[in-house]
Design an enzyme around this catalytic site. Structure first.
Site, PDB file in Angstrom:
ATOM      1  N   SER A  63       1.842   1.805  -5.748  1.00 46.30           N
ATOM      2  CA  SER A  63       2.674   2.239  -4.354  1.00 46.30           C
ATOM      3  C   SER A  63       3.910   1.452  -4.318  1.00 46.30           C
ATOM      4  CB  SER A  63       1.830   1.677  -3.225  1.00 46.30           C
ATOM      5  OG  SER A  63       2.450   1.838  -2.025  1.00 46.30           O
ATOM      6  N   TYR A 110      -3.219  -5.254   0.689  1.00 45.66           N
ATOM      7  CA  TYR A 110      -3.149  -4.048   0.257  1.00 45.66           C
ATOM      8  C   TYR A 110      -2.142  -4.039  -0.933  1.00 45.66           C
ATOM      9  CZ  TYR A 110      -1.984   1.011  -0.429  1.00 45.66           C
ATOM     10  OH  TYR A 110      -1.873   2.171  -1.070  1.00 45.66           O
ATOM     11  N   LYS A 121      -2.350  -3.758  -5.340  1.00 47.10           N
ATOM     12  CA  LYS A 121      -1.825  -2.886  -6.321  1.00 47.10           C
ATOM     13  C   LYS A 121      -1.145  -3.697  -7.351  1.00 47.10           C
ATOM     14  CE  LYS A 121      -2.652   1.136  -4.283  1.00 47.10           C
ATOM     15  NZ  LYS A 121      -3.617   1.726  -4.923  1.00 47.10           N
TER      16      LYS A 121
HETATM   17  P1  NAD Z   1      -7.614   8.972   0.430  1.00 52.32           P
HETATM   18  O1  NAD Z   1      -8.239   7.957   1.300  1.00 52.32           O
HETATM   19  O2  NAD Z   1      -7.111  10.320   1.023  1.00 52.32           O
HETATM   20  O3  NAD Z   1      -8.120   8.823  -0.856  1.00 52.32           O
HETATM   21  C1  NAD Z   1      -9.057   8.097  -1.585  1.00 52.32           C
HETATM   22  C2  NAD Z   1     -10.197   8.608  -1.930  1.00 52.32           C
HETATM   23  O4  NAD Z   1     -10.966   7.459  -2.562  1.00 52.32           O
HETATM   24  C3  NAD Z   1     -10.918   8.829  -0.600  1.00 52.32           C
HETATM   25  O5  NAD Z   1     -11.429   9.872  -0.938  1.00 52.32           O
HETATM   26  C4  NAD Z   1     -12.351   8.035  -0.593  1.00 52.32           C
HETATM   27  O6  NAD Z   1     -13.317   8.416  -0.118  1.00 52.32           O
HETATM   28  C5  NAD Z   1     -12.284   7.215  -2.070  1.00 52.32           C
HETATM   29  N1  NAD Z   1     -12.861   6.212  -2.296  1.00 52.32           N
HETATM   30  C6  NAD Z   1     -12.518   4.963  -1.801  1.00 52.32           C
HETATM   31  N2  NAD Z   1     -13.178   4.014  -2.114  1.00 52.32           N
HETATM   32  C7  NAD Z   1     -14.094   4.572  -3.190  1.00 52.32           C
HETATM   33  C8  NAD Z   1     -15.040   3.850  -4.002  1.00 52.32           C
HETATM   34  N3  NAD Z   1     -15.509   2.812  -3.974  1.00 52.32           N
HETATM   35  N4  NAD Z   1     -15.830   4.842  -4.963  1.00 52.32           N
HETATM   36  C9  NAD Z   1     -15.236   6.090  -5.220  1.00 52.32           C
HETATM   37  N5  NAD Z   1     -14.410   6.765  -4.228  1.00 52.32           N
HETATM   38  C10 NAD Z   1     -13.904   5.778  -3.321  1.00 52.32           C
HETATM   39  O7  NAD Z   1      -5.811   8.333  -0.067  1.00 52.32           O
HETATM   40  P2  NAD Z   1      -4.775   8.820  -0.551  1.00 52.32           P
HETATM   41  O8  NAD Z   1      -3.894   9.091   0.287  1.00 52.32           O
HETATM   42  O9  NAD Z   1      -5.190  10.007  -1.451  1.00 52.32           O
HETATM   43  O10 NAD Z   1      -4.486   7.671  -1.711  1.00 52.32           O
HETATM   44  C11 NAD Z   1      -4.920   7.736  -3.188  1.00 52.32           C
HETATM   45  C12 NAD Z   1      -4.397   6.454  -3.988  1.00 52.32           C
HETATM   46  O11 NAD Z   1      -2.996   6.616  -3.553  1.00 52.32           O
HETATM   47  C13 NAD Z   1      -4.815   5.040  -3.311  1.00 52.32           C
HETATM   48  O12 NAD Z   1      -5.330   4.215  -4.251  1.00 52.32           O
HETATM   49  C14 NAD Z   1      -3.717   4.794  -2.340  1.00 52.32           C
HETATM   50  O13 NAD Z   1      -3.512   3.181  -2.522  1.00 52.32           O
HETATM   51  C15 NAD Z   1      -2.568   5.440  -3.315  1.00 52.32           C
HETATM   52  N6  NAD Z   1      -1.390   5.501  -2.575  1.00 52.32           N
HETATM   53  C16 NAD Z   1      -1.391   6.287  -1.482  1.00 52.32           C
HETATM   54  C17 NAD Z   1      -0.338   6.432  -0.609  1.00 52.32           C
HETATM   55  C18 NAD Z   1      -0.135   7.339   0.658  1.00 52.32           C
HETATM   56  O14 NAD Z   1       0.764   7.054   1.222  1.00 52.32           O
HETATM   57  N7  NAD Z   1      -1.000   8.493   0.862  1.00 52.32           N
HETATM   58  C19 NAD Z   1       1.037   5.726  -0.901  1.00 52.32           C
HETATM   59  C20 NAD Z   1       0.986   5.056  -2.151  1.00 52.32           C
HETATM   60  C21 NAD Z   1      -0.077   4.784  -3.023  1.00 52.32           C
HETATM   61  C1  UD1 Z   2       3.435   2.352   5.178  1.00 53.08           C
HETATM   62  C2  UD1 Z   2       2.866   0.923   4.676  1.00 53.08           C
HETATM   63  C3  UD1 Z   2       2.794   0.872   3.390  1.00 53.08           C
HETATM   64  C4  UD1 Z   2       2.030   1.918   2.741  1.00 53.08           C
HETATM   65  C5  UD1 Z   2       2.295   3.155   3.224  1.00 53.08           C
HETATM   66  C6  UD1 Z   2       1.563   4.183   2.692  1.00 53.08           C
HETATM   67  C7  UD1 Z   2       3.600  -0.679   6.463  1.00 53.08           C
HETATM   68  C8  UD1 Z   2       4.582  -1.837   6.978  1.00 53.08           C
HETATM   69  N1  UD1 Z   2       3.778  -0.056   5.578  1.00 53.08           N
HETATM   70  O1  UD1 Z   2       4.510   2.519   4.654  1.00 53.08           O
HETATM   71  O2  UD1 Z   2       2.456  -0.268   2.857  1.00 53.08           O
HETATM   72  O3  UD1 Z   2       2.056   1.768   1.141  1.00 53.08           O
HETATM   73  O4  UD1 Z   2       2.416   3.286   4.647  1.00 53.08           O
HETATM   74  O5  UD1 Z   2       0.089   4.083   3.241  1.00 53.08           O
HETATM   75  O6  UD1 Z   2       2.293  -0.394   7.107  1.00 53.08           O
HETATM   76  N2  UD1 Z   2       6.670   5.022  12.241  1.00 53.08           N
HETATM   77  C9  UD1 Z   2       6.775   5.449  13.586  1.00 53.08           C
HETATM   78  N3  UD1 Z   2       5.407   5.480  14.476  1.00 53.08           N
HETATM   79  C10 UD1 Z   2       4.476   5.654  13.777  1.00 53.08           C
HETATM   80  C11 UD1 Z   2       4.047   5.396  12.435  1.00 53.08           C
HETATM   81  C12 UD1 Z   2       5.290   5.134  11.653  1.00 53.08           C
HETATM   82  O7  UD1 Z   2       8.103   5.322  13.910  1.00 53.08           O
HETATM   83  O8  UD1 Z   2       3.607   5.747  14.604  1.00 53.08           O
HETATM   84  C13 UD1 Z   2       7.518   4.830  11.471  1.00 53.08           C
HETATM   85  C14 UD1 Z   2       7.661   3.477  10.722  1.00 53.08           C
HETATM   86  O9  UD1 Z   2       8.125   2.505  11.289  1.00 53.08           O
HETATM   87  C15 UD1 Z   2       8.163   3.869   9.192  1.00 53.08           C
HETATM   88  C16 UD1 Z   2       8.120   5.338   9.135  1.00 53.08           C
HETATM   89  O10 UD1 Z   2       7.506   5.794  10.418  1.00 53.08           O
HETATM   90  O11 UD1 Z   2       9.635   3.446   9.441  1.00 53.08           O
HETATM   91  C17 UD1 Z   2       7.144   5.750   8.161  1.00 53.08           C
HETATM   92  O12 UD1 Z   2       5.940   4.896   8.304  1.00 53.08           O
HETATM   93  P1  UD1 Z   2       4.564   5.105   7.554  1.00 53.08           P
HETATM   94  O13 UD1 Z   2       4.100   6.535   7.432  1.00 53.08           O
HETATM   95  O14 UD1 Z   2       3.523   4.079   8.088  1.00 53.08           O
HETATM   96  O15 UD1 Z   2       4.909   4.738   5.864  1.00 53.08           O
HETATM   97  P2  UD1 Z   2       5.735   3.347   5.652  1.00 53.08           P
HETATM   98  O16 UD1 Z   2       6.262   2.604   6.559  1.00 53.08           O
HETATM   99  O17 UD1 Z   2       6.567   3.543   4.390  1.00 53.08           O
END
Ligand code: NAD
Ligand code: UD1
Length: 363
Positions: A136, A161, A165
C-alpha cells in the site's frame, strides 16, 4: 494456463482480480475466511465470467483462514494431485482499517503478518516461489511535498497497519535474498482503488460505516448515511481539499494479471511497483464528478483535518507502466459511474442463473 492461488479472494480487490484472471485463462483457487466479505461475491464473479466470450475456466473456493498452515498445505497438495500445481500466489488476505489497527494492534500483527508467514512457509514447502503481494501507498507515510511518490521514496509508516505492510515487504525481501535464483516477488503498492466492475454485480461493500471516502460517498448518495464530512478545506492544494490518486478497481485487477504474466515469464526477481494512475484528484473534484455523472445530489460539509492525512498522495507509476504490459485505462467518471451502479444494485436480490453453485469444491 497455470493455476493460481488467491488469498482474500472474496474481498474487494481479490474478487475483481479473480475475474480478471479467469477472463485471461487462469484456473483460480481462492481462499477467504469471510471475516470481511460476502459469501455470494465469488458466485457473482463466476456469473459475470460465464457471460464472457470464453467461460471455460474453473473457480475453486475454500472457506478458511490463512493462519491455518495445515489447510494451506492441503490446498497445495490437492492442486498437485489434480496435476495442476499452484504456480503462483496473489496475496490479498488481511485486515485494512487504519483506526482498528491502532486500537487492536495484536489482531493486525497476528492476521496480517502471522497469516503471511504461514502462507510463505507453505509456499516454500510446496516449491511455489512466485508471489504478488498487496502492499500500500500507506507505507510512504505523511507526504508534505506536492511531487508524486516513487518506489524509492522514503518509507515512514505511521500506524500499525502501515507497519504490517512494511514488515511483510521486508520478510519477502529476506526470503528472496535467501535464494535469489529461486523467488519471483512483486510488491504492488496500491494507491486509492475505487469503483466496481462495469456489470454492477461486484464492488466494494464494507461492513458498518466506511472509513474510506468512496464507499462513504456511495452510502451518502444512497441515503444510508446523512451527510459527508470533507476532512479539511485549508490544505495547501488548489481548492483546499486533499489530493489522492484514485484508480479504477478493474485497472488495479488488470495490474495483477500483468504483474503475474511478467513474473511467470521472467527470471527470478524482487520488484516494488506503485499502482496508481499518476493523476491527482481533490476530494471536492471527486464529489463533484460523482454528483455530475450520476445525476444525484447529497449534502456535504467541511470539517476539521483528519489526523495522519497528507495533502498530496500521487503515484509515480513509470516503473509499472514501463515494466508491465499495463496502463490504467479508465477515468474518474468511469470510477464514479461503475461504483454507483454497484451501490444502486445492492438492494436487488442476487439470483444464480444455474441451479447449483458456480464454485468448484477442492475437497
Ligand atoms: P477486503 O477487506 O475487501 O479483502 C480482504 C479479504 O481478506 C476479505 O475478504 C477478508 O474476509 C479476507 N481475510 C481477512 N483475514 C483473513 C484470514 N486470516 N484468512 C483468510 N482471509 C482473510 O480488502 P481489499 O480492499 O480487497 O484489500 C485487499 C488487500 O489489499 C489487503 O491486504 C489490503 O491491506 C490491501 N490494500 C487495500 C487498499 C484499499 O484501498 N482497498 C489499499 C492498499 C492496500
Ligand atoms: C486511507 C488510510 C491509508 C489506507 C487507505 C486505504 C488514513 C490516514 N490513511 O488513505 O493508510 O492505506 O485509506 O485503506 O487513514 N475523506 C474525507 N471524508 C471522509 C473520508 C475521507 O474528506 O469521510 C478524505 C480524506 O481526508 C482523504 C481522502 O478523502 O483526503 C481519501 O481518504 P481515504 O479514502 O480514507 O484514503 P486515504 O486517506 O488515501
Amino acid at each position: 494456463m497455470p493455476t493460481v492461488f488467491i488469498t482474500g479472494g472474496s474481498g474487494f480487490i481479490g474478487s475483481h482480480t479473480c475475474l480478471s484472471l479467469l477472463e485471461n485463462g487462469y484456473d483460480v483457487i481462492a481462499i477467504d475466511s469471510q471475516i470481511n466479505s460476502n459469501k455470494f461475491t465469488l458466485e457473482k464473479v463466476f456469473e459475470v465470467h460465464k457471460s464472457s466470450k470464453n467461460p471455460t475456466k474453473k473457480l475453486f473456493f475454500v472457506e478458511g483462514d490463512i493462519r491455518d498452515e495445515k489447510l494451506l498445505d492441503e490446498i497445495f497438495k490437492k492442486a498437485i494431485l489434480r496435476k495442476k500445481p499452484i504456480e503462483a500466489v496473489l496475496h490479498f488476505a488481511g485486515l485494512k482499517s487504519v483506526g482498528e489497527s491502532i486500537k487492536n494492534p495484536i489482531k493486525y500483527w497476528d492476521i496480517n503478518v502471522g497469516g503471511s508467514i504461514s502462507l510463505f512457509k507453505c509456499m516454500q514447502n510446496n516449491n511455489c516461489n512466485t508471489i504478488v503481494f498487496s502492499s500500500s501507498a500507506t507505507i510512504y507515510g505523511v507526504n508534505q511535498k506536492s511531487t508524486s511518490l516513487k518506489e524509492n521514496s522514503s518509507i515512514h509508516p505511521i500506524n500499525p497497519y502501515g507497519e504490517n505492510k512494511v514488515t511483510i515487504e521486508k520478510i519477502l525481501k529476506n526470503i528472496f535474498d535467501s535464494s535469489i535464483k529461486k523467488w519471483k516477488i512483486a510488491n504492488l503498492r496500491y494507491f486509492n482503488p475505487i469503483g466496481a466492475h462495469s456489470s454492477g454485480l461486484i464492488g466494494e461493500e464494507p461492513e458498518g460505516i466506511p472509513n474510506n471516502i468512496f464507499p462513504f460517498i456511495c452510502q451518502v448518495a444512497s441515503g444510508k448515511i446523512d451527510k459527508l464530512e470533507i476532512f479539511g478545506n485549508d490544505w495547501p492544494t488548489e481548492d483546499g481539499t486533499c489530493i489522492r490518486d484514485y484508480i479504477h478497481i478493474m485497472d488495479l485487477a488488470d495490474a495483477h494479471k500483468s504483474a503475474l504474466n511478467y513474473l511467470l515469464t521472467k527470471d527470478s526477481q524482487f520488484i516494488n511497483l506503485n499502482i496508481g494512475t499518476g493523476i491527482g484528484t481533490s476530494v471536492l473534484e471527486l464529489v463533484e464528478t460523482f454528483i455530475d455523472i450520476n445525476g444525484c445530489d447529497f449534502n456535504y460539509i467541511f470539517g476539521e483535518r483528519r489526523s495522519g492525512d497528507s495533502p498530496n498522495v500521487i503515484a509515480n507509476n513509470d516503473l509499472a507502466t514501463n515494466l508491465l504490459d499495463w496502463k490504467p485505462k479508465k477515468n474518474l467518471k468511469d470510477m464514479c459511474r461503475d461504483g454507483w451502479l454497484y451501490q444502486s444494485n445492492l438492494n436487488k436480490e442476487f439470483v444464480l442463473n444455474s441451479a447449483s453453485s458456480n464454485l468448484q469444491k477442492l475437497f
